[in-house]
Design an enzyme around this catalytic site. Structure first.
Site, short mmCIF file in Angstrom:
data_model
loop_
_atom_site.label_atom_id
_atom_site.label_comp_id
_atom_site.label_asym_id
_atom_site.label_seq_id
_atom_site.Cartn_x
_atom_site.Cartn_y
_atom_site.Cartn_z
N HIS A 99 -0.07 4.21 0.34
CA HIS A 99 -0.83 4.71 -0.81
C HIS A 99 -1.06 3.58 -1.81
O HIS A 99 -2.17 3.39 -2.31
CB HIS A 99 -0.08 5.86 -1.47
CG HIS A 99 -0.83 6.41 -2.65
ND1 HIS A 99 -1.88 7.30 -2.51
CD2 HIS A 99 -0.73 6.15 -3.97
CE1 HIS A 99 -2.37 7.57 -3.71
NE2 HIS A 99 -1.70 6.89 -4.61
N CYS A 100 0.01 2.82 -2.10
CA CYS A 100 -0.11 1.78 -3.12
C CYS A 100 -0.75 0.50 -2.60
O CYS A 100 -1.31 -0.29 -3.35
CB CYS A 100 1.25 1.50 -3.74
SG CYS A 100 2.61 1.46 -2.56
N TYR A 101 -0.64 0.26 -1.28
CA TYR A 101 -1.26 -0.91 -0.67
C TYR A 101 -2.14 -0.45 0.49
O TYR A 101 -1.73 -0.47 1.65
CB TYR A 101 -0.19 -1.89 -0.15
CG TYR A 101 0.62 -2.55 -1.24
CD1 TYR A 101 0.00 -3.36 -2.19
CD2 TYR A 101 2.00 -2.41 -1.29
CE1 TYR A 101 0.75 -3.97 -3.18
CE2 TYR A 101 2.76 -3.02 -2.27
CZ TYR A 101 2.12 -3.81 -3.21
OH TYR A 101 2.86 -4.43 -4.18
#
Lengths: 142, 388
Positions: B142-144
């Site tokens: 999700h973050c990367y």
């Protein structure tokens, strides 16, 4: 990749036969023809560079000879790229003619081309590939 | 604690360096000084002895932070010029090992393999300022979210690069011969059959750990010359083994101590970080490394003044015996003998060849000497000495 620079002489009775073609077809060799001519006596002369697996090159040369072609090596020149050489001395142990040696006091690795017989052992043994093969093409093309 | 006639501290020597008054000589020069003047007088006169070594050191590599992309990637696999790195670290961190061959390298399939390009060569290219192709793959989070990236990087552009070599500057090493009837290709170089040559790999009297054989001044925090820039000893290297047979001067008769070292790759020079290809064996990195040894007392003068004729190693058969893991010494030889060009084993004269550049080792010791004389380089007092 094994490479040889050769001068081939074709006797008059075979100059009209396809021969070089088979080096690529049967022996999986790459060739680069630098010079090819038929002399007034109908003898053919060719200067070519042959490259491929060492085994195939040897088999290819055997084939040429079996067809009556006279094969001669062109003098190769080994040179050292002094920019790249680390002066370690790894080459000095395998050089059969002591063209490469360590000078006692300075500990410099010296290359004396006059003693070099062109065996090329040093080329792959050098960890930084500072020993280079130069074919003296100019000489053969004259 | 032994009683010495000369007693100096790191602080006193550093003060002299600051004032430009420190007397610095190379380990090669120190041999002559000690032989002429004795250890006490030499210890009074000389403050620092510089050492050097330049040869393939396989246990080398660098931690790299390749910088965040937009959108971000949690790079799980990273290649540099086709050479795989270890990326099982944080999002864009990886470790590039010197002996890692390019992924498509034919290795030893066509024997002996040439190993023309590997991790050591990438390190050299980076230090030389060349651009290197980075390829990374990820599974996406999700973050990367990014799953792959391909871009060119240079050492200047990436945020962080730290050379971190787990095992360098081996204190002594075997002299290798080949007793079999066939040429063998080893990490000790190409060895001709029936003892056609004897290869050795050390700068001998100039080698860092031969100048402090019992690790009395070297440990975590020792400042060193590393790859042309400043670096540090960060601890004992892997396989550091102090418990070996030694001469009465403390010199190990076989391989013993090692150093783990680290330094900022961005401050290094391509002259001292050079990728190498060892025929039939693999890729590696030639590292330039020099350690300054403080002459704290006459004992340190004795160690630093030890010459090649007083340092010994063992001749080992790398043809048949070494591969089995069990070896015995064919002969003990001194480095003076090895450097003479030939040694005699079982009545046969065997040509010797070095794999370590003595010329470049000498150059390192001279550079380090210059740095210290100029007052640019202070000695680092170790926080913890190497295990002895």
């Amino acid at each position: 990749m094994y490479k040889r620079m050769l001068v081939l002489r074709f006797p008059p009775e075979i100059t009209d036969k396809p021969i070089i073609y088979y080096l690529s077809q049967e022996y999986n060799l790459c060739f680069n023809i630098l010079k090819a001519t038929i002399l007034p006596g109908e003898e053919g002369i060719m200067v070519l560079e042959l490259s491929g697996h060492q085994k195939n090159v040897k088999a290819g040369l055997k084939y040429l000879r079996s067809k009556g072609v006279k094969v001669k090596s062109v003098a190769q020149e080994i040179r050292r790229n002094d920019e790249v050489c680390l002066m370690c001395g790894a080459c000095t142990g395998i050089c059969p003619t002591n063209a490469l040696y360590v000078e006692q006091d300075s500990r410099q690795v010296i290359f004396n081309p006059e003693d070099c017989k062109g065996c090329e052992l040093c080329v792959a043994v050098c960890p930084v590939r500072a020993m280079e093969i130069r074919f003296s093409k100019e000489k053969v093309l004259i | 604690m032994a009683n010495f006639q000369v007693n100096k501290t790191f602080q006193e020597i550093n003060e002299k360096i600051r004032q430009g008054k420190a007397v610095v000589v190379t380990a090669e020069e120190m041999v002559g000084i000690v032989r002429k003047k004795g250890t006490v007088k030499a210890a009074r006169e000389v403050d620092v002895v510089t050492t050097g070594t330049f040869s393939p050191m396989c246990s080398s590599g660098a931690f790299l932070n390749i910088g965040h992309t937009r959108p971000g990637i949690k790079a799980a696999r990273v290649w540099l010029n086709g050479v795989p790195t270890y990326a099982g670290l944080a999002a864009v961190d990886c470790y590039l090992g010197a002996t890692e061959p390019r992924e498509d390298d034919p290795l030893n399939k066509i024997y002996p393999g040439e190993f023309l390009y590997g991790g050591g060569h990438v390190l050299h290219d980076l230090v030389a300022g060349k651009s290197v192709l980075l390829r990374a793959e990820a599974y996406g989070t999700h973050c990367y979210p990014k799953k792959s990236v391909e871009k060119r990087i240079t050492l200047k552009k990436i945020p962080y690069a730290q050379l971190c070599n787990p095992r360098n500057a081996y204190q002594n090493y075997n002299c290798a011969v080949n007793l079999t009837d066939k040429t063998v290709f080893t990490y000790m170089g190409t060895l001709k059959p029936r003892m056609g040559n004897a290869n050795y790999c050390t700068s001998g009297q100039l080698s860092p750990l031969f100048n402090d054989p019992l690790y009395k001044t070297i440990g975590m925090g020792t400042r060193i010359f590393l790859g042309g820039g400043p670096g540090y000893v960060i601890g004992p290297g892997t396989q550091h083994n102090p418990d070996v047979e030694r001469t009465d001067r403390g010199m190990p008769r076989s391989s013993a101590g090692t150093l783990m070292v680290s330094g900022n790759l961005k401050l290094m020079s391509p002259r001292w970080v050079v990728g190498v290809s060892i025929l039939g064996y693999g890729c590696s990195l030639a590292v330039g490394l020099g350690v300054p040894i403080p002459v704290l007392n006459e004992e340190m003068a004795m160690y630093t003044g030890t010459g090649d004729d007083e340092i010994f190693t063992q001749v080992i058969d790398y043809g048949a015996e070494y591969p089995t893991g069990e070896t015995h010494s064919l002969k003990e030889v001194s480095y003076a003998e090895l450097k003479s060009g030939s040694i005699e084993i079982d009545g046969k004269k065997v040509k010797t060849a070095p794999l370590s550049s003595y010329v470049r080792a000498r150059e390192i010791a001279e550079i380090l000497k210059e740095w210290i004389e100029k007052g640019d380089f202070q000695l680092g007092q170790p926080q913890e000495l190497l295990p002895s």
